[in-house]
Enzyme design. Structure first.
Site, mmCIF file in Angstrom:
data_model
loop_
_atom_site.group_PDB
_atom_site.id
_atom_site.type_symbol
_atom_site.label_atom_id
_atom_site.label_comp_id
_atom_site.label_asym_id
_atom_site.label_seq_id
_atom_site.Cartn_x
_atom_site.Cartn_y
_atom_site.Cartn_z
ATOM 1 N N LYS A 24 17.543 -26.464 25.782
ATOM 2 C CA LYS A 24 18.747 -27.065 26.344
ATOM 3 C C LYS A 24 19.985 -26.380 25.762
ATOM 4 O O LYS A 24 19.951 -25.816 24.683
ATOM 5 C CB LYS A 24 18.841 -28.558 25.993
ATOM 6 C CG LYS A 24 17.656 -29.391 26.398
ATOM 7 C CD LYS A 24 17.774 -29.853 27.820
ATOM 8 C CE LYS A 24 16.758 -30.921 28.104
ATOM 9 N NZ LYS A 24 15.897 -30.646 29.181
ATOM 10 N N MET A 48 12.551 -30.940 36.397
ATOM 11 C CA MET A 48 12.449 -32.034 35.430
ATOM 12 C C MET A 48 12.769 -31.606 33.994
ATOM 13 O O MET A 48 13.017 -32.453 33.147
ATOM 14 C CB MET A 48 11.067 -32.675 35.502
ATOM 15 C CG MET A 48 9.923 -31.783 35.085
ATOM 16 S SD MET A 48 8.352 -32.477 35.603
ATOM 17 C CE MET A 48 7.726 -31.105 36.537
ATOM 18 N N TYR A 49 12.797 -30.302 33.701
ATOM 19 C CA TYR A 49 13.186 -29.851 32.365
ATOM 20 C C TYR A 49 14.693 -29.950 32.167
ATOM 21 O O TYR A 49 15.176 -29.853 31.045
ATOM 22 C CB TYR A 49 12.789 -28.389 32.120
ATOM 23 C CG TYR A 49 11.328 -28.068 32.183
ATOM 24 C CD1 TYR A 49 10.340 -29.032 32.302
ATOM 25 C CD2 TYR A 49 10.919 -26.737 32.121
ATOM 26 C CE1 TYR A 49 9.005 -28.686 32.365
ATOM 27 C CE2 TYR A 49 9.587 -26.393 32.176
ATOM 28 C CZ TYR A 49 8.635 -27.365 32.309
ATOM 29 O OH TYR A 49 7.321 -27.006 32.376
ATOM 30 N N ASP A 50 15.431 -30.074 33.260
ATOM 31 C CA ASP A 50 16.894 -30.161 33.240
ATOM 32 C C ASP A 50 17.520 -28.945 32.546
ATOM 33 O O ASP A 50 18.463 -29.076 31.771
ATOM 34 C CB ASP A 50 17.342 -31.461 32.557
ATOM 35 C CG ASP A 50 18.814 -31.758 32.799
ATOM 36 O OD1 ASP A 50 19.348 -31.345 33.846
ATOM 37 O OD2 ASP A 50 19.438 -32.384 31.922
#
Length: 104
Positions: A24, A48-50
């Site tokens: 992230k 979904m990992y953003d």
């Protein structure tokens, strides 16, 4: 790290890839850039990992040609039907800042 496999559709995919599941922010983007700089050419992400946006930024900043990097992503379960899958792919393309995804 330059071994490839040939997929059933004839595309060549790097045998080893760099997964981005927990990456992230700025530190995640730097890790992806480092992976590309040491020779990784398959980058795996998912809605979904953003982190598709930082994957796209790292690829853009890498200095490598887009066609030399194999990007895989995954759709979330809420995009399971045909129409929503296309919408999810379009959204991923925007986040990844690319015209195509190599494997969904």
């Amino acid at each position: 790290m330059h071994e490839n496999i040939i997929l059933n559709n004839g595309l060549t995919m790097p045998f080893v890839g760099f997964g981005t599941w927990m990456l992230k922010g700025a530190a995640g983007k730097q890790a992806i850039r480092e992976a590309l700089s040491v020779g990784y050419r398959l980058i795996d992400t998912a809605h979904m990992y953003d982190n598709e946006a930082i994957v796209g930024q790292a690829v853009a900043e890498s200095g490598l040609r887009r066609e030399d990097i194999f990007i895989t992503t995954k759709l979330c379960q809420t995009r399971a039907c045909y129409e929503l899958a296309w919408q999810g792919i379009e959204e991923s393309l925007v986040r990844l800042q690319t015209d195509y995804i190599d494997l969904v």
